[in-house]
Design an enzyme around this catalytic site. Structure first.
Site, PDB file in Angstrom:
ATOM      1  N   GLY A 114       0.831  -1.198   0.000  1.00 57.67           N
ATOM      2  CA  GLY A 114       0.000   0.000   0.000  1.00 57.67           C
ATOM      3  C   GLY A 114       0.859   1.238   0.000  1.00 57.67           C
ATOM      4  O   GLY A 114       2.090   1.160   0.117  1.00 57.67           O
ATOM      5  N   ALA A 157      11.954  -5.159  12.587  1.00 59.56           N
ATOM      6  CA  ALA A 157      11.926  -3.735  12.259  1.00 59.56           C
ATOM      7  C   ALA A 157      13.140  -3.385  11.413  1.00 59.56           C
ATOM      8  O   ALA A 157      14.275  -3.620  11.815  1.00 59.56           O
ATOM      9  CB  ALA A 157      11.918  -2.909  13.541  1.00 59.56           C
ATOM     10  N   THR A 158      12.889  -2.811  10.240  1.00 58.96           N
ATOM     11  CA  THR A 158      13.986  -2.503   9.323  1.00 58.96           C
ATOM     12  C   THR A 158      14.404  -1.038   9.359  1.00 58.96           C
ATOM     13  O   THR A 158      15.416  -0.683   8.771  1.00 58.96           O
ATOM     14  CB  THR A 158      13.593  -2.872   7.883  1.00 58.96           C
ATOM     15  OG1 THR A 158      12.457  -2.091   7.494  1.00 58.96           O
ATOM     16  CG2 THR A 158      13.277  -4.357   7.766  1.00 58.96           C
ATOM     17  N   HIS A 210       5.840   3.891  17.252  1.00 59.76           N
ATOM     18  CA  HIS A 210       5.436   2.591  16.700  1.00 59.76           C
ATOM     19  C   HIS A 210       5.595   1.498  17.755  1.00 59.76           C
ATOM     20  O   HIS A 210       4.702   0.668  17.940  1.00 59.76           O
ATOM     21  CB  HIS A 210       6.309   2.285  15.471  1.00 59.76           C
ATOM     22  CG  HIS A 210       5.565   1.762  14.306  1.00 59.76           C
ATOM     23  ND1 HIS A 210       5.610   0.438  13.942  1.00 59.76           N
ATOM     24  CD2 HIS A 210       4.772   2.378  13.405  1.00 59.76           C
ATOM     25  CE1 HIS A 210       4.871   0.262  12.862  1.00 59.76           C
ATOM     26  NE2 HIS A 210       4.356   1.421  12.513  1.00 59.76           N
TER      27      HIS A 210
END
Length: 167
Positions: free
Chosen positions: A8, A33-34, A49
């Site tokens: 998206g 988590a990148t 987050h």
């Protein structure tokens, strides 16, 4: 065991939808988590987050070695990768071999030992970028999304918080 890709645009609801897919399974849940906190604003986004996630999530910071981090997780425990687009950005800025890293990732997806949900931005719906780096990024993101979608059991596209099943 399955692989799901949630695509998206920015603020389309893809992360929340992906988290809900994983949270429907028994914990513990693994959050790969990148993102890297390279500036204050990004550090604040990452902190927000993390704070929004309920108990039960185990966070693994993996800005580069995504395939290796996936392989090291305990089998059978669900995992979420958020997001492939930031991972690609990290690889590009570090001048890593994108084709080799994509191959490592898609090989890891070929025989999943857990339910895995991956999030990625769809960046190819806008105008053609005006500079070579942005065009290279857009093209690399499209190739990465295609490679992951080919391996995925399910693909969803998010628009304005609404989910459309693609595969």
């Amino acid at each position: 065991m399955s692989v799901t890709l949630v695509l998206g645009g920015a603020r389309s609801g893809k992360s929340r939808a992906a988290e809900a897919l994983v949270e429907a399974l028994p914990p513990p849940w693994h959050y790969l988590a990148t993102a890297e906190a390279l500036d204050t604003e990004m550090a604040e986004r990452i902190a927000a987050h993390r704070a929004a996630r309920p108990a039960g999530w185990i966070t693994h910071d993996t800005p580069f070695n995504l395939a290796g981090t996936l392989a090291a997780l305990p089998p059978g425990q669900p995992a979420l990768v958020d997001c492939l687009t930031l991972w690609l950005t990290n690889l590009m800025l570090a001048e890593r071999d994108l084709a080799a890293e994509t191959a490592r990732l898609t090989e890891a997806l070929a025989a999943p030992s857990r339910t895995l949900v991956l999030v990625a931005n769809e960046v190819g719906l806008g105008i053609v970028p005006d500079n070579p780096l942005a065009r290279r990024f857009r093209d690399a993101a499209g190739r990465l999304n295609q490679a992951v979608a080919a391996r995925a059991d399910h693909v969803f596209f998010m628009v304005a918080g609404l989910t459309t099943r693609i595969k």
